[in-house]
Motif scaffolding. Sequence first.
Motif, short mmCIF file in Angstrom:
data_model
loop_
_atom_site.label_atom_id
_atom_site.label_comp_id
_atom_site.label_asym_id
_atom_site.label_seq_id
_atom_site.Cartn_x
_atom_site.Cartn_y
_atom_site.Cartn_z
N ASP A 187 2.01 2.64 -0.78
CA ASP A 187 0.80 2.56 0.05
C ASP A 187 -0.39 3.15 -0.71
OD1 ASP A 187 2.30 1.51 2.13
OD2 ASP A 187 2.75 3.48 2.98
N LEU A 188 -1.39 2.31 -0.92
CA LEU A 188 -2.57 2.73 -1.67
C LEU A 188 -3.81 2.67 -0.76
CD1 LEU A 188 -2.00 0.81 -5.04
CD2 LEU A 188 -1.15 3.06 -4.35
N THR A 189 -4.78 3.50 -1.06
CA THR A 189 -6.05 3.50 -0.34
C THR A 189 -7.01 2.52 -1.02
OG1 THR A 189 -5.77 5.82 0.31
CG2 THR A 189 -8.00 4.92 0.39
N LEU B 197 -8.24 0.40 -5.85
CA LEU B 197 -7.13 1.01 -5.12
C LEU B 197 -6.81 2.34 -5.78
CD1 LEU B 197 -4.81 -2.14 -4.81
CD2 LEU B 197 -6.02 -1.03 -2.92
N GLU C 3 -7.48 2.45 4.94
CA GLU C 3 -6.08 2.90 4.83
C GLU C 3 -5.18 1.89 5.54
OE1 GLU C 3 -5.03 5.62 3.31
OE2 GLU C 3 -6.80 6.91 3.11
N SER C 4 -4.28 1.24 4.85
CA SER C 4 -4.03 1.22 3.43
C SER C 4 -3.55 -0.17 3.04
CB SER C 4 -2.96 2.25 3.08
OG SER C 4 -1.73 1.89 3.72
N ASP D 256 -10.84 1.38 -1.64
CA ASP D 256 -12.22 1.86 -1.59
C ASP D 256 -13.17 0.76 -2.03
OD1 ASP D 256 -11.59 4.39 -0.72
OD2 ASP D 256 -11.45 5.24 -2.74
N ASP E 210 -3.91 5.81 -5.63
CA ASP E 210 -2.75 6.52 -5.07
C ASP E 210 -3.02 8.00 -4.95
OD1 ASP E 210 -2.77 7.28 -7.71
OD2 ASP E 210 -0.73 6.60 -8.16
N THR F 111 -0.48 -2.03 0.97
CA THR F 111 0.88 -1.74 0.46
C THR F 111 1.23 -2.70 -0.67
OG1 THR F 111 1.59 -0.93 2.62
CG2 THR F 111 3.31 -1.55 1.05
N THR G 89 -13.85 3.48 2.84
CA THR G 89 -12.42 3.63 2.63
C THR G 89 -11.62 2.89 3.69
OG1 THR G 89 -12.68 5.77 1.55
CG2 THR G 89 -10.51 5.28 2.43
#
Length: 366
Positions: free
Chosen positions: A95-97, A65, A111-112, A99, A67, A114, A109
């Motif tokens: 909220d993190l992406t 994850l 999105e996202s 990968d 930010d 939380t 990737t």
Amino acid sequence: MRHSLSSRAAGLALVAVLCGHAAAGINAVSSSDDQTADAIVSAAVGSVLTIDGDGFGTAKPKVFLTDGVKKYTLKVTAFSDTQITAQIKKAVAGDLTLDVQPKGADPFTFESVTIESPVIDQLLDHETLEVITSAEPNLEFVITGSFFGSKKGKIFIGGKKAKVTSWAGGEIHVLMPKSLANGLWDILLDNKVATDGDEQITMTGSLKKVGKVSLTVTVGTGPTQKTITYAYKENATQDPEYLAFGGSTAGFPLEVTGLVIHFDPATSSVPADIESGSGNPLMTISFSNAMKGPSKFVPGDFASWLVIPGSEGFVVHMTSSGGGQAGGTFEADLPLLTPTNSASAVFGDANPLHIEGIFVCEQASG
């Protein structure tokens, strides 16, 4: 030639569809701590993410994850070309992406995800699991809720650190601190990612003293408002059912405040709003001030404000008690009783005097 290449690309795409191959990437993500059926993937530290997709490969992928500044690597617990399970070990709230990086390939990737703040739902008796609102010193009780995280955090009650005996994602066992007086105290849950401070619990059965006796009074409003810290003085002539106390300044202008409150720290519960009126005929508050007169022994002109016994308008909010003490706040609008130094006690036409303050006082010893 250009037509031939285009036809070949279309043919390859058709073959991929007929063979059932989806486009490589992440198709869906779910969280073990997400109990809602919305589009948000909610999680906490300790949550296990299930990642569905295609093209993850046969070697162990990397999952993390971010930010946008820092990466938080997840622990991959199982994987295949189409599904990965991974546990969140560290994160920050928000909220993190997500990968996923297959070995030797560029990352996919999503999105996202939380990372939610912890939420306290209920306080329960640790044996009966019934809802509680109060606890005695050193009593074990259970805090339930969501997104607490798997790592042991901290619980503060009334600003005092409480002993945590066990910590899980939705259930914490904790002991009521012994160093609190009776009263309604805030609970602060800190799971090292975020906090929840919206819940409260009442301490009962404590013998802990509230604190140093004191009386601070704010008199008036607006530009003429002033705050006076008094030397506390107990009045020992009242029935023990009442707290009777007051204070005065040391020199002129002499300013005196007196309070009589219907409350017994030994038997009354807290917190409570206590109002003057017919139910509390002995509950009074008064304020007076006097200027220095012809000699240091004789005051000059003075004014006095008073809530007549049994009248409305004087409200005390008890916040804590214990060890023969009580503490709280008060406020009142006092009618002017004597505008000048005279033998007769008459009400003047002046606007009521607003008075409010905080106190800690001893049990009256009558």
